[in-house]
Design an enzyme around this catalytic site. Structure first.
Site, PDB file in Angstrom:
ATOM      1  N   ASP A   1     -23.293 -30.573   7.070  1.00 27.11           N
ATOM      2  CA  ASP A   1     -22.364 -30.617   5.941  1.00 27.11           C
ATOM      3  C   ASP A   1     -22.490 -31.976   5.241  1.00 27.11           C
ATOM      4  O   ASP A   1     -22.825 -32.972   5.883  1.00 27.11           O
ATOM      5  CB  ASP A   1     -20.915 -30.492   6.418  1.00 27.11           C
ATOM      6  CG  ASP A   1     -20.684 -29.223   7.207  1.00 27.11           C
ATOM      7  OD1 ASP A   1     -21.385 -28.230   6.947  1.00 27.11           O
ATOM      8  OD2 ASP A   1     -19.795 -29.243   8.084  1.00 27.11           O
TER       9      ASP A   1
HETATM   10  N1  URA Z   1     -20.902 -28.094  12.607  1.00 26.44           N
HETATM   11  C1  URA Z   1     -20.159 -28.412  11.548  1.00 26.44           C
HETATM   12  O1  URA Z   1     -18.999 -28.038  11.469  1.00 26.44           O
HETATM   13  N2  URA Z   1     -20.710 -29.155  10.571  1.00 26.44           N
HETATM   14  C2  URA Z   1     -21.982 -29.597  10.612  1.00 26.44           C
HETATM   15  O2  URA Z   1     -22.417 -30.277   9.691  1.00 26.44           O
HETATM   16  C3  URA Z   1     -22.749 -29.254  11.720  1.00 26.44           C
HETATM   17  C4  URA Z   1     -22.183 -28.503  12.711  1.00 26.44           C
END
Ligand code: URA
Length: 236
Positions: free
Chosen positions: A102
């Site tokens: 993310d």
């Molecule tokens: N899980 C998440 O919630 N976000 C990420 O970026 C990677 C794994």
């Protein structure tokens, strides 16, 4: 090797775009136009694009980056945010992010021009483990939450597979998951009553983030790439 794959490996285009180049008649073998992207070629086939001879498949490279917050892990962003590809300045080969983090997640992300390796590292069937450190709200994280995370929690897209979970501090969790669903760690922590405040990936398969500084990158050694390949070998 199939012609389209050869072109992609030579850095001419993505696999799909390479097929279009071939069908458009822009690729020649020893001066003869070919229109079949599946044609079997090798370095002695005299592959040329628009009349320019292509060097053989380029060397495979894998980079580790420590993605900072606010940087997206797609190759481009319609919103104009910086991308992880910009973190590896000076690399002219076309690199692909191995999976996604993310925008607000930091930590270890791999970039490579080896499409096959990237595919295997992210394909669910290989279950390459990823380890995250999450700073969470509503501390302390209790045993019941840890047990639920280990067992698997119910998310809207189905239950999660068993995970490894440990508490490093009253508000810090370390979670190792073998799946890569969208915002999975955030949703798992939400599900046990501890929304994530910040999230970092510290390990991907056999590789550790280590002391790579935020925004920094390093090229993996041959031995490290071999370990990555082995992490996907068992179910090949
Ligand atoms: N899980 C998440 O919630 N976000 C990420 O970026 C990677 C794994």
């Amino acid at each position: 090797m199939r012609l389209a794959k050869y072109l992609a490996h030579a850095g001419a285009a993505s696999r799909r775009a390479a097929e279009d180049l071939v069908r458009a008649g822009r690729v020649t073998l020893d001066g003869e136009v070919v229109r079949d992207p599946a044609r079997d070629v090798d370095e002695g086939s005299g592959v040329a694009l628009d009349g320019v001879a292509l060097a053989g498949p380029e060397a495979r490279v894998v980079y580790a980056v420590n993605k900072p917050e606010g940087v997206v892990s797609t190759a481009s962003d319609p919103g104009g945010r910086p991308t992880v590809l910009g973190l590896v300045a000076g690399e002219s080969r076309r690199l692909y992010p191995v999976g996604r983090l993310d925008a607000d997640t930091t930590g270890l992300l791999l970039l490579t021009n080896d499409g096959e390796l990237a595919h295997r590292l992210t394909h669910p069937s290989f279950e390459v483990p990823r380890t995250y450190r999450a700073r969470v709200a509503r501390p302390p994280v209790g045993e019941a939450a840890l047990r639920a995370l280990r067992r698997g929690v119910e998310l809207e897209d189905g239950p999660t597979a068993p995970a490894e979970a440990r508490r490093l501090a009253p508000d810090v969790l370390e979670l190792t998951i073998h799946e890569g669903r969208k915002r999975q760690v955030r949703r798992m922590c939400d599900a046990v009553g501890h929304p994530v405040r910040s999230l970092a990936r510290v390990r991907f398969g056999p590789l550790e983030l280590g002391d790579l500084a935020p925004g920094a990158h390093r090229r993996l050694t041959g031995a490290e790439v071999e370990r990555l390949r082995r992490a996907t070998a068992s179910r090949a």
